[in-house]
Design a protein around this motif. Structure first.
Motif, PDB file in Angstrom:
ATOM      1  N   ALA A 150       0.836  -1.208   0.000  1.00 13.44           N
ATOM      2  CA  ALA A 150       0.000   0.000   0.000  1.00 13.44           C
ATOM      3  C   ALA A 150       0.867   1.252   0.000  1.00 13.44           C
ATOM      4  O   ALA A 150       0.362   2.368  -0.125  1.00 13.44           O
ATOM      5  CB  ALA A 150      -0.901  -0.004   1.233  1.00 13.44           C
ATOM      6  N   ASN A 151       2.159   1.048   0.149  1.00 19.52           N
ATOM      7  CA  ASN A 151       3.057   2.197   0.259  1.00 19.52           C
ATOM      8  C   ASN A 151       4.437   1.804  -0.267  1.00 19.52           C
ATOM      9  O   ASN A 151       5.441   1.893   0.440  1.00 19.52           O
ATOM     10  CB  ASN A 151       3.117   2.587   1.749  1.00 19.52           C
ATOM     11  N   ALA A 152       4.463   1.335  -1.509  1.00 17.67           N
ATOM     12  CA  ALA A 152       5.705   0.792  -2.067  1.00 17.67           C
ATOM     13  C   ALA A 152       6.732   1.903  -2.259  1.00 17.67           C
ATOM     14  O   ALA A 152       6.377   3.033  -2.615  1.00 17.67           O
ATOM     15  CB  ALA A 152       5.406   0.103  -3.398  1.00 17.67           C
ATOM     16  N   PRO A 153       8.012   1.604  -2.024  1.00 16.89           N
ATOM     17  CA  PRO A 153       9.055   2.625  -2.222  1.00 16.89           C
ATOM     18  C   PRO A 153       9.090   3.081  -3.681  1.00 16.89           C
ATOM     19  O   PRO A 153       8.786   2.291  -4.582  1.00 16.89           O
ATOM     20  CB  PRO A 153      10.351   1.872  -1.877  1.00 16.89           C
ATOM     21  N   PRO A 154       9.467   4.335  -3.920  1.00 19.23           N
ATOM     22  CA  PRO A 154       9.568   4.806  -5.311  1.00 19.23           C
ATOM     23  C   PRO A 154      10.778   4.169  -5.995  1.00 19.23           C
ATOM     24  O   PRO A 154      11.613   3.562  -5.337  1.00 19.23           O
ATOM     25  CB  PRO A 154       9.783   6.315  -5.144  1.00 19.23           C
ATOM     26  N   GLY A 155      10.866   4.355  -7.303  1.00 18.51           N
ATOM     27  CA  GLY A 155      11.979   3.774  -8.049  1.00 18.51           C
ATOM     28  C   GLY A 155      11.922   2.266  -7.981  1.00 18.51           C
ATOM     29  O   GLY A 155      10.852   1.661  -8.116  1.00 18.51           O
ATOM     30  N   CYS A 156      13.057   1.630  -7.743  1.00 18.60           N
ATOM     31  CA  CYS A 156      13.065   0.171  -7.554  1.00 18.60           C
ATOM     32  C   CYS A 156      12.512  -0.128  -6.168  1.00 18.60           C
ATOM     33  O   CYS A 156      13.056   0.352  -5.159  1.00 18.60           O
ATOM     34  CB  CYS A 156      14.485  -0.357  -7.688  1.00 18.60           C
ATOM     35  N   ARG A 157      11.469  -0.939  -6.119  1.00 15.56           N
ATOM     36  CA  ARG A 157      10.826  -1.214  -4.817  1.00 15.56           C
ATOM     37  C   ARG A 157      11.766  -1.877  -3.823  1.00 15.56           C
ATOM     38  O   ARG A 157      11.531  -1.840  -2.625  1.00 15.56           O
ATOM     39  CB  ARG A 157       9.628  -2.150  -5.035  1.00 15.56           C
ATOM     40  N   TYR A 158      12.782  -2.506  -4.359  1.00 20.54           N
ATOM     41  CA  TYR A 158      13.699  -3.252  -3.491  1.00 20.54           C
ATOM     42  C   TYR A 158      14.807  -2.352  -2.936  1.00 20.54           C
ATOM     43  O   TYR A 158      15.570  -2.775  -2.086  1.00 20.54           O
ATOM     44  CB  TYR A 158      14.291  -4.416  -4.314  1.00 20.54           C
ATOM     45  N   HIS A 159      14.867  -1.086  -3.360  1.00 22.94           N
ATOM     46  CA  HIS A 159      16.061  -0.301  -3.045  1.00 22.94           C
ATOM     47  C   HIS A 159      16.348  -0.126  -1.542  1.00 22.94           C
ATOM     48  O   HIS A 159      17.512  -0.136  -1.151  1.00 22.94           O
ATOM     49  CB  HIS A 159      16.064   1.050  -3.805  1.00 22.94           C
ATOM     50  N   PRO A 160      15.323  -0.019  -0.664  1.00 21.75           N
ATOM     51  CA  PRO A 160      15.685   0.150   0.751  1.00 21.75           C
ATOM     52  C   PRO A 160      16.425  -1.058   1.338  1.00 21.75           C
ATOM     53  O   PRO A 160      17.083  -0.947   2.362  1.00 21.75           O
ATOM     54  CB  PRO A 160      14.328   0.335   1.451  1.00 21.75           C
ATOM     55  N   ARG A 161      16.333  -2.202   0.671  1.00 24.07           N
ATOM     56  CA  ARG A 161      16.982  -3.410   1.201  1.00 24.07           C
ATOM     57  C   ARG A 161      18.210  -3.811   0.376  1.00 24.07           C
ATOM     58  O   ARG A 161      18.868  -4.799   0.713  1.00 24.07           O
ATOM     59  CB  ARG A 161      15.983  -4.571   1.200  1.00 24.07           C
ATOM     60  N   CYS A 162      18.432  -3.117  -0.715  1.00 26.99           N
ATOM     61  CA  CYS A 162      19.429  -3.598  -1.673  1.00 26.99           C
ATOM     62  C   CYS A 162      20.820  -3.056  -1.347  1.00 26.99           C
ATOM     63  O   CYS A 162      20.997  -1.865  -1.120  1.00 26.99           O
ATOM     64  CB  CYS A 162      19.022  -3.191  -3.083  1.00 26.99           C
ATOM     65  N   LEU A 163      21.792  -3.961  -1.364  1.00 31.58           N
ATOM     66  CA  LEU A 163      23.182  -3.585  -1.100  1.00 31.58           C
ATOM     67  C   LEU A 163      23.774  -2.744  -2.210  1.00 31.58           C
ATOM     68  O   LEU A 163      24.804  -2.113  -2.039  1.00 31.58           O
ATOM     69  CB  LEU A 163      24.035  -4.861  -0.989  1.00 31.58           C
ATOM     70  N   PHE A 164      23.148  -2.759  -3.380  1.00 30.34           N
ATOM     71  CA  PHE A 164      23.739  -2.125  -4.557  1.00 30.34           C
ATOM     72  C   PHE A 164      22.995  -0.858  -4.976  1.00 30.34           C
ATOM     73  O   PHE A 164      23.255  -0.309  -6.039  1.00 30.34           O
ATOM     74  CB  PHE A 164      23.738  -3.118  -5.725  1.00 30.34           C
ATOM     75  N   ALA A 165      22.040  -0.434  -4.155  1.00 28.36           N
ATOM     76  CA  ALA A 165      21.180   0.686  -4.563  1.00 28.36           C
ATOM     77  C   ALA A 165      21.993   1.959  -4.809  1.00 28.36           C
ATOM     78  O   ALA A 165      22.902   2.293  -4.040  1.00 28.36           O
ATOM     79  CB  ALA A 165      20.128   0.928  -3.492  1.00 28.36           C
ATOM     80  N   THR A 166      21.646   2.654  -5.881  1.00 32.51           N
ATOM     81  CA  THR A 166      22.259   3.947  -6.197  1.00 32.51           C
ATOM     82  C   THR A 166      21.146   4.996  -6.229  1.00 32.51           C
ATOM     83  O   THR A 166      19.957   4.662  -6.093  1.00 32.51           O
ATOM     84  CB  THR A 166      22.924   3.901  -7.582  1.00 32.51           C
ATOM     85  N   GLU A 167      21.515   6.231  -6.466  1.00 28.43           N
ATOM     86  CA  GLU A 167      20.521   7.292  -6.541  1.00 28.43           C
ATOM     87  C   GLU A 167      19.485   6.986  -7.623  1.00 28.43           C
ATOM     88  O   GLU A 167      18.291   7.199  -7.427  1.00 28.43           O
ATOM     89  CB  GLU A 167      21.225   8.631  -6.807  1.00 28.43           C
ATOM     90  N   ARG A 168      19.972   6.466  -8.751  1.00 31.55           N
ATOM     91  CA  ARG A 168      19.059   6.135  -9.843  1.00 31.55           C
ATOM     92  C   ARG A 168      17.984   5.137  -9.377  1.00 31.55           C
ATOM     93  O   ARG A 168      16.810   5.251  -9.728  1.00 31.55           O
ATOM     94  CB  ARG A 168      19.873   5.528 -10.998  1.00 31.55           C
ATOM     95  N   CYS A 169      18.395   4.173  -8.568  1.00 35.96           N
ATOM     96  CA  CYS A 169      17.455   3.138  -8.086  1.00 35.96           C
ATOM     97  C   CYS A 169      16.337   3.751  -7.238  1.00 35.96           C
ATOM     98  O   CYS A 169      15.236   3.226  -7.170  1.00 35.96           O
ATOM     99  CB  CYS A 169      18.191   2.107  -7.245  1.00 35.96           C
ATOM    100  N   ARG A 170      16.666   4.850  -6.564  1.00 39.63           N
ATOM    101  CA  ARG A 170      15.670   5.463  -5.667  1.00 39.63           C
ATOM    102  C   ARG A 170      14.601   6.245  -6.427  1.00 39.63           C
ATOM    103  O   ARG A 170      13.553   6.528  -5.884  1.00 39.63           O
ATOM    104  CB  ARG A 170      16.373   6.405  -4.676  1.00 39.63           C
ATOM    105  N   VAL A 171      14.874   6.570  -7.676  1.00 43.54           N
ATOM    106  CA  VAL A 171      13.914   7.408  -8.414  1.00 43.54           C
ATOM    107  C   VAL A 171      13.341   6.752  -9.675  1.00 43.54           C
ATOM    108  O   VAL A 171      12.233   7.067 -10.085  1.00 43.54           O
ATOM    109  CB  VAL A 171      14.528   8.776  -8.791  1.00 43.54           C
ATOM    110  N   GLU A 172      14.087   5.843 -10.281  1.00 40.08           N
ATOM    111  CA  GLU A 172      13.676   5.309 -11.583  1.00 40.08           C
ATOM    112  C   GLU A 172      13.257   3.844 -11.466  1.00 40.08           C
ATOM    113  O   GLU A 172      14.043   3.016 -10.975  1.00 40.08           O
ATOM    114  CB  GLU A 172      14.850   5.439 -12.568  1.00 40.08           C
ATOM    115  N   VAL A 173      12.043   3.564 -11.915  1.00 46.32           N
ATOM    116  CA  VAL A 173      11.558   2.180 -11.867  1.00 46.32           C
ATOM    117  C   VAL A 173      12.320   1.368 -12.922  1.00 46.32           C
ATOM    118  O   VAL A 173      12.320   1.739 -14.096  1.00 46.32           O
ATOM    119  CB  VAL A 173      10.042   2.117 -12.168  1.00 46.32           C
ATOM    120  N   PRO A 174      12.983   0.277 -12.529  1.00 49.24           N
ATOM    121  CA  PRO A 174      13.722  -0.497 -13.531  1.00 49.24           C
ATOM    122  C   PRO A 174      12.781  -1.321 -14.407  1.00 49.24           C
ATOM    123  O   PRO A 174      11.851  -1.950 -13.897  1.00 49.24           O
ATOM    124  CB  PRO A 174      14.622  -1.416 -12.695  1.00 49.24           C
TER     125      PRO A 174
END
Ligand SMILES: Nc1ncnc2c1ncn2[C@@H]1O[C@H](COP(=O)(O)OP(=O)(O)OP(=O)(O)O)[C@@H](O)[C@H]1O
Ligand code: SF4
Ligand SMILES: [Mg+2]
Length: 347
Positions: free
Chosen positions: A287-311
């Motif tokens: 009901a409140n999925a993270p923006p960009g890649c939904r997995y980014h808050p848990r991902c070891l490899f997340a970058t700024e792009r992951c936080r804003v752009e849906v892959p």
């Protein structure tokens, strides 16, 4: 490649939570949010992901139980034409649900305890008008034989049976209508470990004998690896990776798939009991999925792009992967160094 038996495109199932007299409306639960995959005739497609990722909701949409919000579910009918089950009026599509059937997780609660086995298994035959009343008993006795139960069980009630026997009754009910596609939703998860293998063997034997196709929903990766031809991995309502089972398990390309695999219980505790590693962090709320890649808050490899752009889902190796950086990250190194949380408990 043959025409798919079922082709799901951009499927969405949302649950609205309207407010009451004194309560505010809650955010919509986007349980399934733009998912696409095919199921080829005769294949076993594994559908995996953590609890709450939308696996059962997909199964319920395909079997006509959950109402879709968007997308198509194209089904290649026995007669030939492809129909979109999602777009069809309820009454019109109902007949196809004798061909697409579900095996549920918990045979204890999915079987009506007040009905005899004859009626539990015979009910779909009656509902779909597939057997004359005089023939139902004979057909049900044949079905009992097919699932390895004795014909004298006909007159008994489900509570008289063990968990494994009840699941055999559930399977007999599912195959009673001569289906082509079975959606098995955690079909062995509620059973004792000692019984699981027997029921899996039964499902696989029936698949070969009756020419069935399976959508096999499970959180048990080892089991999916053993029986699936292809695998779809879901995270918070979205598909993150799909591909041939052998390639996907040998070489996962999405960090979430790799983390799921690393979280499979391993016999590594000093006292010999299995240790269970959890993926770090919590599954996001659909009901409140993270923006960009939904997995980014848990991902070891997340970058700024992951936080804003849906892959977008795109080919990487033998699979298709929804990750911006799939080609460039070393998931094996991640598995060695990932700060997985070990809860030490058997799941
Ligand atoms: N009828 C419903 N009304 C509101 N929310 C729902 C409904 N059914 C499912 N959900 C929510 O949709 C999300 C996906 O649920 P679903 O049962 O499909 O997950 P799942 O992957 O099958 O999980 P599990 O592995 O625990 O079975 C969850 O957040 C769940 O709470
Ligand atoms: S897109 Fe970014 S956050 Fe998402 S899985 Fe890939 S690396 Fe991780
Ligand atoms: Mg489920």
């Amino acid at each position: 490649m043959a025409e798919p038996l079922l082709s799901v495109r951009d499927l969405s199932v949302h649950f609205e939570r309207p407010g009451g007299f004194l309560t505010k409306a809650q955010p919509t639960v986007k349980a399934v949010d733009g998912v696409s995959f095919d199921i080829q005739p005769g294949e076993t497609l594994g559908l995996v992901g953590e609890s709450g990722c939308g696996k059962s909701t997909i199964g319920r949409a395909i079997t006509g139980v959950a109402r879709t919000r968007g997308g198509t579910i194209s089904y290649a009918t026995k007669e030939g034409p492809v129909v979109d089950l999602a777009a069809m009026p309820r009454r019109e599509r109902a007949r196809y649900f004798s061909e697409i059937r579900m095996v549920f997780q918990d045979p204890q609660s999915s079987l009506n305890a007040r009905l005899r086995v004859l009626d539990v298994i015979g009910e779909p035959l009656r509902n779909f008008g597939l057997s004359r009343p005089a023939e139902i008993k004979e057909r049900v006795a044949d079905l009992l034989d097919l699932v390895g139960l004795r014909p004298e069980y006909l007159e008994r009630y489900p509570h008289a049976f063990s968990g494994g026997e009840r699941q055999r009754i559930g399977i007999a009910r599912a195959i009673a209508t001569d289906p082509r596609l079975l959606v098995a939703d955690e079909a062995v998860s509620a059973l004792d470990v000692s019984i699981r293998g027997q029921i899996i063997n039964l499902l696989m034997a029936l698949k070969a004998r009756l020419g069935l196709t399976y959508l096999f929903i499970s959180h048990d990766l080892a089991l999916v690896q053993a029986i699936a031809d292809n695998v779809v991995v879901m995270y918070v309502g979205a598909l993150v990776e799909r591909g041939p089972a052998a390639a996907l398990f040998a070489n996962p390309r999405h960090p979430y798939t790799a983390a799921l695999m690393a979280a499979v219980p391993k016999p590594q505790r000093g006292d010999g009991r299995p240790s269970h590693a959890a993926i770090r962090g919590e599954v996001a709320d659909p009901a409140n999925a993270p923006p960009g890649c939904r997995y980014h808050p848990r991902c070891l490899f997340a970058t700024e792009r992951c936080r804003v752009e849906v892959p977008a889902l795109r080919p990487v190796g033998a699979s298709e992967v929804a990750c911006h950086h799939a080609e460039h990250i070393d998931l094996n190194a991640a598995a060695r160094h990932a700060p997985l949380e070990t809860n030490g408990a058997n799941p």
